[in-house]
Design an enzyme around this catalytic site. Structure first.
Site, PDB file in Angstrom:
ATOM      1  N   GLY A  43       0.817  -1.214   0.000  1.00 14.88           N
ATOM      2  CA  GLY A  43       0.000   0.000   0.000  1.00 14.88           C
ATOM      3  C   GLY A  43       0.848   1.260   0.000  1.00 14.88           C
ATOM      4  O   GLY A  43       2.021   1.226  -0.358  1.00 14.88           O
ATOM      5  N   ALA A  44       0.231   2.394   0.399  1.00 16.85           N
ATOM      6  CA  ALA A  44       0.871   3.711   0.274  1.00 16.85           C
ATOM      7  C   ALA A  44       1.378   3.852  -1.162  1.00 16.85           C
ATOM      8  O   ALA A  44       2.546   4.143  -1.418  1.00 16.85           O
ATOM      9  CB  ALA A  44       1.992   3.904   1.295  1.00 16.85           C
ATOM     10  N   LEU A  45       0.449   3.642  -2.082  1.00 15.56           N
ATOM     11  CA  LEU A  45       0.820   3.474  -3.488  1.00 15.56           C
ATOM     12  C   LEU A  45       1.319   4.772  -4.111  1.00 15.56           C
ATOM     13  O   LEU A  45       0.869   5.857  -3.772  1.00 15.56           O
ATOM     14  CB  LEU A  45      -0.388   2.959  -4.274  1.00 15.56           C
ATOM     15  N   HIS A  49       4.305   1.722  -8.018  1.00 18.34           N
ATOM     16  CA  HIS A  49       3.336   0.622  -7.917  1.00 18.34           C
ATOM     17  C   HIS A  49       2.395   0.618  -9.127  1.00 18.34           C
ATOM     18  O   HIS A  49       2.080  -0.441  -9.681  1.00 18.34           O
ATOM     19  CB  HIS A  49       2.466   0.781  -6.662  1.00 18.34           C
ATOM     20  N   GLY A 159       8.874  -5.013  -8.663  1.00 26.85           N
ATOM     21  CA  GLY A 159       9.726  -3.926  -9.124  1.00 26.85           C
ATOM     22  C   GLY A 159      11.202  -4.238  -8.966  1.00 26.85           C
ATOM     23  O   GLY A 159      11.618  -4.838  -7.976  1.00 26.85           O
ATOM     24  N   LYS A 161      13.139  -2.001  -8.242  1.00 31.06           N
ATOM     25  CA  LYS A 161      13.514  -1.133  -7.122  1.00 31.06           C
ATOM     26  C   LYS A 161      14.052  -1.975  -5.968  1.00 31.06           C
ATOM     27  O   LYS A 161      14.997  -1.593  -5.292  1.00 31.06           O
ATOM     28  CB  LYS A 161      12.294  -0.325  -6.695  1.00 31.06           C
TER      29      LYS A 161
HETATM   30  P1  AMP Z   1       6.164  -2.226  -1.519  1.00 30.05           P
HETATM   31  O1  AMP Z   1       4.768  -1.713  -1.418  1.00 30.05           O
HETATM   32  O2  AMP Z   1       7.209  -1.224  -1.183  1.00 30.05           O
HETATM   33  O3  AMP Z   1       6.345  -3.551  -0.834  1.00 30.05           O
HETATM   34  O4  AMP Z   1       6.400  -2.523  -3.054  1.00 30.05           O
HETATM   35  C1  AMP Z   1       5.514  -3.308  -3.795  1.00 30.05           C
HETATM   36  C2  AMP Z   1       6.085  -3.556  -5.149  1.00 30.05           C
HETATM   37  O5  AMP Z   1       6.283  -2.295  -5.814  1.00 30.05           O
HETATM   38  C3  AMP Z   1       7.450  -4.249  -5.105  1.00 30.05           C
HETATM   39  O6  AMP Z   1       7.512  -5.193  -6.161  1.00 30.05           O
HETATM   40  C4  AMP Z   1       8.397  -3.104  -5.333  1.00 30.05           C
HETATM   41  O7  AMP Z   1       9.616  -3.493  -5.920  1.00 30.05           O
HETATM   42  C5  AMP Z   1       7.601  -2.243  -6.292  1.00 30.05           C
HETATM   43  N1  AMP Z   1       8.088  -0.863  -6.283  1.00 30.05           N
HETATM   44  C6  AMP Z   1       8.273  -0.058  -5.208  1.00 30.05           C
HETATM   45  N2  AMP Z   1       8.795   1.131  -5.582  1.00 30.05           N
HETATM   46  C7  AMP Z   1       8.948   1.068  -6.934  1.00 30.05           C
HETATM   47  C8  AMP Z   1       9.445   1.985  -7.930  1.00 30.05           C
HETATM   48  N3  AMP Z   1       9.902   3.193  -7.611  1.00 30.05           N
HETATM   49  N4  AMP Z   1       9.458   1.576  -9.220  1.00 30.05           N
HETATM   50  C9  AMP Z   1       9.013   0.336  -9.554  1.00 30.05           C
HETATM   51  N5  AMP Z   1       8.520  -0.551  -8.680  1.00 30.05           N
HETATM   52  C10 AMP Z   1       8.493  -0.198  -7.381  1.00 30.05           C
END
Ligand code: AMP
Length: 295
Positions: A43-45, A49, A159, A161
């Site tokens: 979340g906190a998209l 995301h 991602g 990332k």
């Molecule tokens: P998170 O909500 O941080 O667990 O991330 C969820 C998904 O979004 C994971 O696969 C991350 O790698 C991806 N993600 C987070 N930030 C980015 C970004 N800046 N660019 C691409 N994908 C991202």
């Protein structure tokens, strides 16, 4: 979309909170022969995301986004309690993309009383993040395995990332024989180069202004290594630059073989040099930022 006296009203994407409801929904799409993509998130998209959701729609008719702040990947001293939670806004953003379904389970749905199993990845899960957060990839692998088994999508998008996490998830899916294709997506950045992250919300204005140095310093190393420079001095220069810009400490700044994440010790100028990846984790104030780029 609902309809009130002829006015179209957005009611948000459909949301389910239990695995049973998720499976029921997915079964209907399966019966219709549709391809399904899953995008696991906490979340906190942000735009990063959303790029994963778009990638899902390039490859599948249906996209399921999961929103779950997974307690088992946080250590007791980490930011589980304060991790940003913005569900209403997340649903609005996902609705704009036409997201078919949001799976937002409770902790009790994912980890009911008596839950006592943990997936402990090795290989790509060793070193780097694991040196500083030894509990982390076990928590990630366990929750991603559960999410993929709950949904059984054709593909799941992650991602770059979180480059080591992507490698761990690929390895886990392969090793456990999960019938899901793991798809990587490029990092989305702010215009000044800072990789988008839910944790950027923690940065003060001064910290936010300093944060792009991570990307700048990594690019300088990548350019140098590509031009045949020895990595050692380039890495030391980059560390000095990051600290001088206001970062408090660096957990790692490491050049690795992209496929295996093994340390790169070979001849930089060799024509047989494999694709490398430069990965960094560093603290600014009370915030830990991670990033990586291809070399
Ligand atoms: P998170 O909500 O941080 O667990 O991330 C969820 C998904 O979004 C994971 O696969 C991350 O790698 C991806 N993600 C987070 N930030 C980015 C970004 N800046 N660019 C691409 N994908 C991202």
């Amino acid at each position: 979309m609902g309809e009130i006296e002829g006015l179209a009203v957005r009611t948000g994407p459909e949301m389910v909170r239990t695995v049973a409801d998720l499976r029921h929904r997915v079964a209907l799409w399966r019966a219709a022969g549709e391809r399904i993509a899953m995008v696991p998130t906490m979340g906190a998209l942000h735009e990063g995301h959303l790029s994963l959701v778009r990638k899902g729609y390039e490859r599948a008719e249906r996209v399921v986004v999961s929103i779950f702040v997974n307690p088992t990947q946080f250590a007791p001293h980490e930011d589980f309690q304060t991790y940003p939670r913005t569900e209403a806004r997340d649903l609005e953003l996902l609705d704009l993309l036409g997201t078919d379904l949001v799976f937002a389970p409770s902790a009790a749905e994912m980890y009911p009383l008596g839950f006592a199993t943990r997936v402990e990845p090795q290989g790509a899960a060793l070193g780097l993040e694991a040196d500083v957060r030894p509990h982390f990839f076990g928590g990630v692998a366990t929750v991603v395995a559960k999410l993929l088994i709950a949904c059984l999508p054709d593909l799941a998008v992650f991602g770059e990332k979180d480059f080591q996490q992507l490698a761990v998830v690929r390895q886990m899916a392969r090793d456990l024989g999960l019938p899901v294709e793991i798809v990587g997506a490029p990092t989305v950045r702010e215009s000044d180069g800072l990789a988008m992250s839910s944790r950027n919300a923690y940065l003060s204005p001064d910290e936010r202004a300093a944060a792009p140095v991570l990307y700048g310093a990594m690019k300088a190393v990548a350019d140098g290594v590509r031009a045949g420079e020895a990595p050692g001095p380039a890495l030391r220069d980059a560390e000095a630059r990051i600290l001088a810009a206001g970062f408090r400490s660096i957990d790692y700044l490491a050049l690795r073989v992209a496929d295996t994440l093994e340390p790169w010790t070979g001849d930089n100028a060799s024509a047989r040099r494999p694709p490398l990846r430069l990965l960094v984790a560093a603290w600014i104030g009370r915030t830990r930022l991670i990033d990586n780029i291809a070399v």
